[in-house]
Design a protein around this motif. Sequence first.
Motif, PDB file in Angstrom:
ATOM      1  N   ASP A  55      22.625  66.213  50.034  1.00 53.66           N
ATOM      2  CA  ASP A  55      22.416  66.398  51.469  1.00 53.66           C
ATOM      3  C   ASP A  55      23.409  67.388  52.060  1.00 53.66           C
ATOM      4  O   ASP A  55      24.548  67.521  51.579  1.00 53.66           O
ATOM      5  CB  ASP A  55      22.642  65.074  52.213  1.00 53.66           C
ATOM      6  N   ALA A  56      22.996  68.029  53.139  1.00 51.91           N
ATOM      7  CA  ALA A  56      23.949  68.653  54.051  1.00 51.91           C
ATOM      8  C   ALA A  56      24.586  67.548  54.886  1.00 51.91           C
ATOM      9  O   ALA A  56      23.993  66.467  55.061  1.00 51.91           O
ATOM     10  CB  ALA A  56      23.237  69.657  54.950  1.00 51.91           C
ATOM     11  N   PRO A  57      25.790  67.752  55.410  1.00 57.23           N
ATOM     12  CA  PRO A  57      26.413  66.719  56.244  1.00 57.23           C
ATOM     13  C   PRO A  57      25.497  66.311  57.391  1.00 57.23           C
ATOM     14  O   PRO A  57      24.907  67.166  58.067  1.00 57.23           O
ATOM     15  CB  PRO A  57      27.690  67.404  56.756  1.00 57.23           C
ATOM     16  N   VAL A  96      22.741  76.615  50.097  1.00 60.37           N
ATOM     17  CA  VAL A  96      21.659  76.097  50.935  1.00 60.37           C
ATOM     18  C   VAL A  96      22.152  75.053  51.928  1.00 60.37           C
ATOM     19  O   VAL A  96      21.716  75.023  53.087  1.00 60.37           O
ATOM     20  CB  VAL A  96      20.537  75.501  50.050  1.00 60.37           C
ATOM     21  N   LEU A  97      23.073  74.199  51.497  1.00 57.59           N
ATOM     22  CA  LEU A  97      23.483  73.051  52.311  1.00 57.59           C
ATOM     23  C   LEU A  97      24.864  73.214  52.939  1.00 57.59           C
ATOM     24  O   LEU A  97      25.248  72.407  53.786  1.00 57.59           O
ATOM     25  CB  LEU A  97      23.472  71.780  51.453  1.00 57.59           C
ATOM     26  N   GLY A  98      25.606  74.224  52.524  1.00 56.83           N
ATOM     27  CA  GLY A  98      26.937  74.447  53.058  1.00 56.83           C
ATOM     28  C   GLY A  98      28.015  73.895  52.147  1.00 56.83           C
ATOM     29  O   GLY A  98      27.740  73.125  51.218  1.00 56.83           O
ATOM     30  N   PRO A  99      29.263  74.262  52.380  1.00 58.15           N
ATOM     31  CA  PRO A  99      30.359  73.905  51.474  1.00 58.15           C
ATOM     32  C   PRO A  99      30.690  72.421  51.438  1.00 58.15           C
ATOM     33  O   PRO A  99      31.366  71.968  50.511  1.00 58.15           O
ATOM     34  CB  PRO A  99      31.540  74.705  52.023  1.00 58.15           C
ATOM     35  N   ASP A 100      30.226  71.668  52.415  1.00 59.35           N
ATOM     36  CA  ASP A 100      30.545  70.232  52.467  1.00 59.35           C
ATOM     37  C   ASP A 100      29.358  69.368  52.059  1.00 59.35           C
ATOM     38  O   ASP A 100      29.204  68.237  52.529  1.00 59.35           O
ATOM     39  CB  ASP A 100      31.011  69.852  53.869  1.00 59.35           C
ATOM     40  N   TYR A 101      28.509  69.877  51.166  1.00 59.48           N
ATOM     41  CA  TYR A 101      27.345  69.125  50.701  1.00 59.48           C
ATOM     42  C   TYR A 101      27.772  67.779  50.106  1.00 59.48           C
ATOM     43  O   TYR A 101      28.907  67.615  49.637  1.00 59.48           O
ATOM     44  CB  TYR A 101      26.566  69.943  49.679  1.00 59.48           C
ATOM     45  N   GLN A 102      26.846  66.824  50.131  1.00 61.50           N
ATOM     46  CA  GLN A 102      27.129  65.462  49.677  1.00 61.50           C
ATOM     47  C   GLN A 102      26.072  64.991  48.685  1.00 61.50           C
ATOM     48  O   GLN A 102      24.871  65.071  48.964  1.00 61.50           O
ATOM     49  CB  GLN A 102      27.173  64.505  50.873  1.00 61.50           C
ATOM     50  N   ILE A 103      26.513  64.482  47.544  1.00 66.21           N
ATOM     51  CA  ILE A 103      25.620  63.893  46.546  1.00 66.21           C
ATOM     52  C   ILE A 103      25.294  62.470  47.006  1.00 66.21           C
ATOM     53  O   ILE A 103      26.200  61.651  47.174  1.00 66.21           O
ATOM     54  CB  ILE A 103      26.290  63.883  45.165  1.00 66.21           C
ATOM     55  N   VAL A 104      24.015  62.175  47.216  1.00 65.33           N
ATOM     56  CA  VAL A 104      23.646  60.897  47.821  1.00 65.33           C
ATOM     57  C   VAL A 104      22.741  60.045  46.935  1.00 65.33           C
ATOM     58  O   VAL A 104      22.522  58.867  47.236  1.00 65.33           O
ATOM     59  CB  VAL A 104      22.968  61.105  49.191  1.00 65.33           C
ATOM     60  N   GLU A 105      22.198  60.613  45.855  1.00 69.35           N
ATOM     61  CA  GLU A 105      21.220  59.865  45.062  1.00 69.35           C
ATOM     62  C   GLU A 105      21.247  60.327  43.609  1.00 69.35           C
ATOM     63  O   GLU A 105      21.308  61.520  43.325  1.00 69.35           O
ATOM     64  CB  GLU A 105      19.816  60.092  45.636  1.00 69.35           C
ATOM     65  N   VAL A 106      21.208  59.356  42.705  1.00 69.57           N
ATOM     66  CA  VAL A 106      21.013  59.623  41.285  1.00 69.57           C
ATOM     67  C   VAL A 106      19.956  58.640  40.797  1.00 69.57           C
ATOM     68  O   VAL A 106      20.092  57.423  40.998  1.00 69.57           O
ATOM     69  CB  VAL A 106      22.306  59.457  40.466  1.00 69.57           C
ATOM     70  N   SER A 120      18.435  69.135  52.700  1.00 71.04           N
ATOM     71  CA  SER A 120      18.564  68.332  51.486  1.00 71.04           C
ATOM     72  C   SER A 120      17.932  69.072  50.321  1.00 71.04           C
ATOM     73  O   SER A 120      17.051  69.916  50.507  1.00 71.04           O
ATOM     74  CB  SER A 120      17.901  66.955  51.662  1.00 71.04           C
ATOM     75  N   LEU A 121      18.395  68.743  49.121  1.00 71.77           N
ATOM     76  CA  LEU A 121      17.839  69.285  47.890  1.00 71.77           C
ATOM     77  C   LEU A 121      17.665  68.165  46.880  1.00 71.77           C
ATOM     78  O   LEU A 121      18.428  67.187  46.870  1.00 71.77           O
ATOM     79  CB  LEU A 121      18.766  70.352  47.284  1.00 71.77           C
ATOM     80  N   ALA A 122      16.662  68.323  46.026  1.00 79.19           N
ATOM     81  CA  ALA A 122      16.472  67.426  44.894  1.00 79.19           C
ATOM     82  C   ALA A 122      16.508  68.270  43.624  1.00 79.19           C
ATOM     83  O   ALA A 122      15.727  69.216  43.485  1.00 79.19           O
ATOM     84  CB  ALA A 122      15.143  66.684  44.998  1.00 79.19           C
ATOM     85  N   PHE A 123      17.436  67.958  42.733  1.00 80.50           N
ATOM     86  CA  PHE A 123      17.510  68.628  41.437  1.00 80.50           C
ATOM     87  C   PHE A 123      16.785  67.765  40.415  1.00 80.50           C
ATOM     88  O   PHE A 123      16.966  66.536  40.382  1.00 80.50           O
ATOM     89  CB  PHE A 123      18.968  68.820  41.019  1.00 80.50           C
ATOM     90  N   ASN A 124      15.956  68.390  39.595  1.00 79.45           N
ATOM     91  CA  ASN A 124      15.187  67.688  38.563  1.00 79.45           C
ATOM     92  C   ASN A 124      15.534  68.240  37.186  1.00 79.45           C
ATOM     93  O   ASN A 124      15.648  69.460  37.014  1.00 79.45           O
ATOM     94  CB  ASN A 124      13.687  67.844  38.787  1.00 79.45           C
ATOM     95  N   LEU A 125      15.669  67.322  36.213  1.00 80.81           N
ATOM     96  CA  LEU A 125      15.906  67.705  34.823  1.00 80.81           C
ATOM     97  C   LEU A 125      15.018  66.852  33.931  1.00 80.81           C
ATOM     98  O   LEU A 125      15.102  65.615  33.960  1.00 80.81           O
ATOM     99  CB  LEU A 125      17.365  67.503  34.414  1.00 80.81           C
ATOM    100  N   THR A 126      14.159  67.490  33.148  1.00 77.50           N
ATOM    101  CA  THR A 126      13.324  66.756  32.222  1.00 77.50           C
ATOM    102  C   THR A 126      14.118  66.391  30.972  1.00 77.50           C
ATOM    103  O   THR A 126      15.061  67.094  30.593  1.00 77.50           O
ATOM    104  CB  THR A 126      12.088  67.578  31.819  1.00 77.50           C
ATOM    105  N   THR A 127      13.735  65.299  30.333  1.00 79.06           N
ATOM    106  CA  THR A 127      14.363  64.918  29.065  1.00 79.06           C
ATOM    107  C   THR A 127      13.422  65.129  27.890  1.00 79.06           C
ATOM    108  O   THR A 127      13.742  64.753  26.767  1.00 79.06           O
ATOM    109  CB  THR A 127      14.821  63.448  29.101  1.00 79.06           C
ATOM    110  N   VAL A 128      12.249  65.717  28.145  1.00 76.82           N
ATOM    111  CA  VAL A 128      11.293  66.054  27.093  1.00 76.82           C
ATOM    112  C   VAL A 128      10.748  67.448  27.373  1.00 76.82           C
ATOM    113  O   VAL A 128      10.815  67.935  28.507  1.00 76.82           O
ATOM    114  CB  VAL A 128      10.122  65.041  27.018  1.00 76.82           C
TER     115      VAL A 128
END
Length: 274
Positions: free
Chosen positions: A219-221, A90-100, A132-140
């Motif tokens: 994010d994408a660059p 979706v974002l291309g090979p140079d995607y960047q992790i910007v938020e946790v 941009s993408l947001a990945f979500n993971l529940t803990t319950v």
Amino acid sequence: MTGNVAAPSAQDVEQLHTEGIAGRQGAFSAEWADRLGEDIMTIFRESLELPGAAVGRGPNRYYVEIHPERLRGFVDLVTHPWVTGMCAAVLGPDYQIVEVGFDVPLPGAVNQPWHRDFPSPPETTRDRRLTSLAFNLTTVDVTPEMGPFEIAPGTQWDDSPEFEHGMFPPESHWPRYEALGRRRLTRRGDVSARSALTIHRGTANRSGTPRPTLVLGVDAPGAGNAERHDLMVTRACHARLPEWLHRHLPCRVVDELEPIEQQHTIEGLVMGTP
């Protein structure tokens, strides 16, 4: 991290572009998700004692940004083939992790207004390209009483001058989102990828249980969302990361972790709705 480690299918990528969200059930084991939950709740309790560390996103609802290395499963997450595959497709090979970070709707949290997380950029409104993408993971294991995340599929392309701050559709638009809305009853180990532009809301938590959810922002660059965050890792942590991951993790490398001063506040979520 035993779980479903298959890469995303073409259908997953198509679903993300069509509906604004796609998911992989059982990407991680329930035990892995339990450890994630332990880490999140430890950090959450600490954040409540630090000024500005836990940002309100409505009554009894908080968002906390965190240092990646404080999560035992961080490397598992960002090297999972489904996650890396969705980012690249979706974002291309140079995607960047910007938020946790993580969102915690506590018992008593109320419905949020329908919203997107930031204004839609020209690349999306003009060119129909997601940056941009947001990945979500529940803990319950989420039940209907816990205030599930609700999303209106296909609305990542919505654009109207009536949106307040480019993020909040007026109440006259809400019946459409309510008709489209799907509540996500996810389980421990599931992961989803969504456009943060897809209209969504947290719903009322009428249970006696918090519903912590991890958020990984990518994010994408040039997308610019890194400006709202301040990712940092220690030199020791950075040295332990896979070499290929360094180019996807633009962050400050420091001798000692510093408190995070959150810059991505969403004022329109502070009050919530009945």
